[in-house]
Scaffold this motif. Structure first.
Motif, mmCIF file in Angstrom:
data_model
loop_
_atom_site.group_PDB
_atom_site.id
_atom_site.type_symbol
_atom_site.label_atom_id
_atom_site.label_comp_id
_atom_site.label_asym_id
_atom_site.label_seq_id
_atom_site.Cartn_x
_atom_site.Cartn_y
_atom_site.Cartn_z
ATOM 1 N N GLY A 1 0.120 -38.163 -1.793
ATOM 2 C CA GLY A 1 -0.130 -36.859 -1.188
ATOM 3 C C GLY A 1 0.001 -35.721 -2.181
ATOM 4 N N SER A 2 1.008 -35.799 -3.039
ATOM 5 C CA SER A 2 1.213 -34.762 -4.049
ATOM 6 C C SER A 2 0.058 -34.723 -5.035
ATOM 7 N N LEU A 3 -0.366 -35.893 -5.484
ATOM 8 C CA LEU A 3 -1.456 -35.949 -6.458
ATOM 9 C C LEU A 3 -2.770 -35.485 -5.836
ATOM 10 N N ALA A 4 -2.988 -35.829 -4.576
ATOM 11 C CA ALA A 4 -4.191 -35.370 -3.883
ATOM 12 C C ALA A 4 -4.215 -33.852 -3.790
ATOM 13 N N ALA A 5 -3.083 -33.243 -3.457
ATOM 14 C CA ALA A 5 -3.018 -31.789 -3.343
ATOM 15 C C ALA A 5 -3.274 -31.118 -4.681
ATOM 16 N N ARG A 6 -2.713 -31.669 -5.747
ATOM 17 C CA ARG A 6 -2.922 -31.104 -7.081
ATOM 18 C C ARG A 6 -4.379 -31.239 -7.496
ATOM 19 N N PHE A 7 -4.989 -32.369 -7.150
ATOM 20 C CA PHE A 7 -6.397 -32.581 -7.491
ATOM 21 C C PHE A 7 -7.270 -31.524 -6.821
ATOM 22 N N ILE A 8 -7.081 -31.327 -5.535
ATOM 23 C CA ILE A 8 -7.910 -30.369 -4.814
ATOM 24 C C ILE A 8 -7.743 -28.965 -5.393
ATOM 25 N N THR A 9 -6.507 -28.569 -5.633
ATOM 26 C CA THR A 9 -6.248 -27.238 -6.187
ATOM 27 C C THR A 9 -6.881 -27.067 -7.558
ATOM 28 N N LYS A 10 -6.723 -28.068 -8.411
ATOM 29 C CA LYS A 10 -7.255 -27.966 -9.771
ATOM 30 C C LYS A 10 -8.778 -27.953 -9.777
ATOM 31 N N VAL A 11 -9.416 -28.785 -8.976
ATOM 32 C CA VAL A 11 -10.881 -28.816 -8.963
ATOM 33 C C VAL A 11 -11.436 -27.499 -8.453
ATOM 34 N N ALA B 1 -14.459 -21.498 -12.593
ATOM 35 C CA ALA B 1 -14.627 -21.104 -13.994
ATOM 36 C C ALA B 1 -15.805 -21.796 -14.679
ATOM 37 N N GLN B 2 -16.339 -22.847 -14.086
ATOM 38 C CA GLN B 2 -17.417 -23.601 -14.736
ATOM 39 C C GLN B 2 -18.356 -24.164 -13.681
ATOM 40 N N HIS B 3 -19.525 -24.629 -14.146
ATOM 41 C CA HIS B 3 -20.573 -25.026 -13.209
ATOM 42 C C HIS B 3 -20.239 -26.293 -12.446
ATOM 43 N N ASP B 4 -19.665 -27.286 -13.132
ATOM 44 C CA ASP B 4 -19.350 -28.548 -12.469
ATOM 45 C C ASP B 4 -18.126 -29.174 -13.116
ATOM 46 N N SER C 1 -6.473 -31.556 4.801
ATOM 47 C CA SER C 1 -7.188 -30.484 5.500
ATOM 48 C C SER C 1 -7.908 -29.562 4.527
ATOM 49 N N ALA C 2 -7.527 -29.628 3.248
ATOM 50 C CA ALA C 2 -8.153 -28.775 2.224
ATOM 51 C C ALA C 2 -9.310 -29.480 1.519
ATOM 52 N N ARG C 3 -9.628 -30.680 1.943
ATOM 53 C CA ARG C 3 -10.655 -31.481 1.252
ATOM 54 C C ARG C 3 -11.953 -30.716 1.041
ATOM 55 N N ASP C 4 -12.425 -30.029 2.068
ATOM 56 C CA ASP C 4 -13.739 -29.393 1.997
ATOM 57 C C ASP C 4 -13.712 -28.030 1.324
ATOM 58 N N SER C 5 -12.571 -27.643 0.769
ATOM 59 C CA SER C 5 -12.540 -26.442 -0.077
ATOM 60 C C SER C 5 -13.207 -26.714 -1.419
ATOM 61 N N ILE C 6 -13.405 -27.989 -1.741
ATOM 62 C CA ILE C 6 -14.136 -28.383 -2.942
ATOM 63 C C ILE C 6 -15.631 -28.383 -2.659
ATOM 64 N N ASP C 7 -16.413 -27.818 -3.553
ATOM 65 C CA ASP C 7 -17.870 -27.950 -3.482
ATOM 66 C C ASP C 7 -18.227 -29.289 -4.125
ATOM 67 N N TRP C 8 -18.269 -30.327 -3.310
ATOM 68 C CA TRP C 8 -18.443 -31.680 -3.824
ATOM 69 C C TRP C 8 -19.795 -31.896 -4.494
ATOM 70 N N SER C 9 -20.765 -31.024 -4.209
ATOM 71 C CA SER C 9 -22.084 -31.168 -4.838
ATOM 72 C C SER C 9 -22.026 -30.878 -6.333
ATOM 73 N N ARG C 10 -20.911 -30.300 -6.802
ATOM 74 C CA ARG C 10 -20.755 -29.984 -8.219
ATOM 75 C C ARG C 10 -19.726 -30.878 -8.899
ATOM 76 N N VAL C 11 -19.413 -32.000 -8.249
ATOM 77 C CA VAL C 11 -18.452 -32.957 -8.795
ATOM 78 C C VAL C 11 -19.193 -34.194 -9.262
ATOM 79 N N ASN C 12 -18.968 -34.584 -10.525
ATOM 80 C CA ASN C 12 -19.525 -35.807 -11.089
ATOM 81 C C ASN C 12 -18.424 -36.859 -11.170
ATOM 82 N N LEU C 13 -18.709 -38.046 -10.659
ATOM 83 C CA LEU C 13 -17.711 -39.102 -10.598
ATOM 84 C C LEU C 13 -18.082 -40.257 -11.524
#
Length: 255
Positions: free
Chosen positions: A18-28, A34-37, A59-71
């Protein structure tokens, strides 16, 4: 390698995820301001999958614009497409199938039931990396997730195996892996270490020795995780059991 390693200890595997997930969402979210993707490298294993599930459940999952994430993936098991043991299969079920990632931004390794040989699949992934980097060797990875095995392996770079010493390629084919299945594909150590942030997730008492050795300066040949260090940050997210052999002065109070 210039940044200090940090160890963050959590009560258990669930709170770690849970902690790592929260940090990931915040950082992304911050990075996309600051950058395009962003380029993210995923890992497999029970903890890695738990983190992806926690991201999906947030609950914060969709605060990320996933269309700009490369996996991307740090490694993969050489198995048929859709096999439940493939890292890709696990990641899709845990997160990818539930968010708005563009399929062309998802970069899995080839599968064993396709037209490529193991070596051909390694070459294909290396080419895909270079194309995404506009002719460089590979993209700049913003965040790389890694698990750590009880033997200290990361991705599919195992102790005393030749893959850990490869410096002139971005991707290696792995044979005779000590952990099944015997054939795998993996990013190499120099590529992993070109990540801006490497976040390693470890849970369980069976990981304590490997973590302790890595932080004590063991050789990369014997304990591959000892050679992991990102360009900006290297953080070990661990539970109490995995932290049993970590010196107190290395445990961070906060990120």
């Amino acid at each position: 390698m210039t940044n200090a390693r940090r160890v963050l200890v959590h009560a258990d595997k669930q709170s770690l995820a849970g902690s790592l997930a929260a940090r990931f969402i915040t950082k992304v979210v911050d990075l996309l301001d600051a950058q395009h993707d962003v380029n993210v490298v995923l890992t497999g294993g029970s903890v890695g999958t738990a983190v992806l599930e926690a991201i999906n459940e947030s609950s914060a999952r969709d605060s990320i614009d996933w269309s700009r994430v490369n996996l991307w993936w740090g490694d993969e098991r050489w198995l048929p497409a859709g096999d439940p043991e493939r890292n890709e299969t696990q990641a899709r079920a845990a997160l990818i199938d539930h968010v708005g990632v563009i399929e062309s931004n998802v970069h899995p390794f080839a599968s064993s039931d396709g037209p490529l040989t193991l070596d051909g699949a390694a070459e294909e992934y290396a080419t895909e990396l270079s194309v995404a980097a506009d002719g460089g060797a590979h993209p700049r990875f913003d965040i790389t997730f890694l698990g750590v095995g009880p033997d200290g392996h990361v991705a599919s770079l195992f102790p005393d195996h030749p893959g850990i010493q490869v410096t002139d390629a971005t991707v290696v084919s792995v044979r005779n892996s000590p952990k099944p299945p015997p054939e795998r594909l993996s990013l190499t150590l120099p590529v992993l270490n070109r990540s801006d942030r490497i976040w390693l997730a470890l849970a369980g008492s069976d990981k304590a020795s490997a973590l302790g050795l890595a932080l004590a300066g063991a050789s990369t040949w014997e304990v591959p995780v000892a050679g992991i260090e990102g360009r900006l940050r290297t953080v070990f997210f661990v539970d109490r059991d995995a932290a049993a052999e970590v010196p107190g002065e290395l445990i961070a109070v906060e990120y």
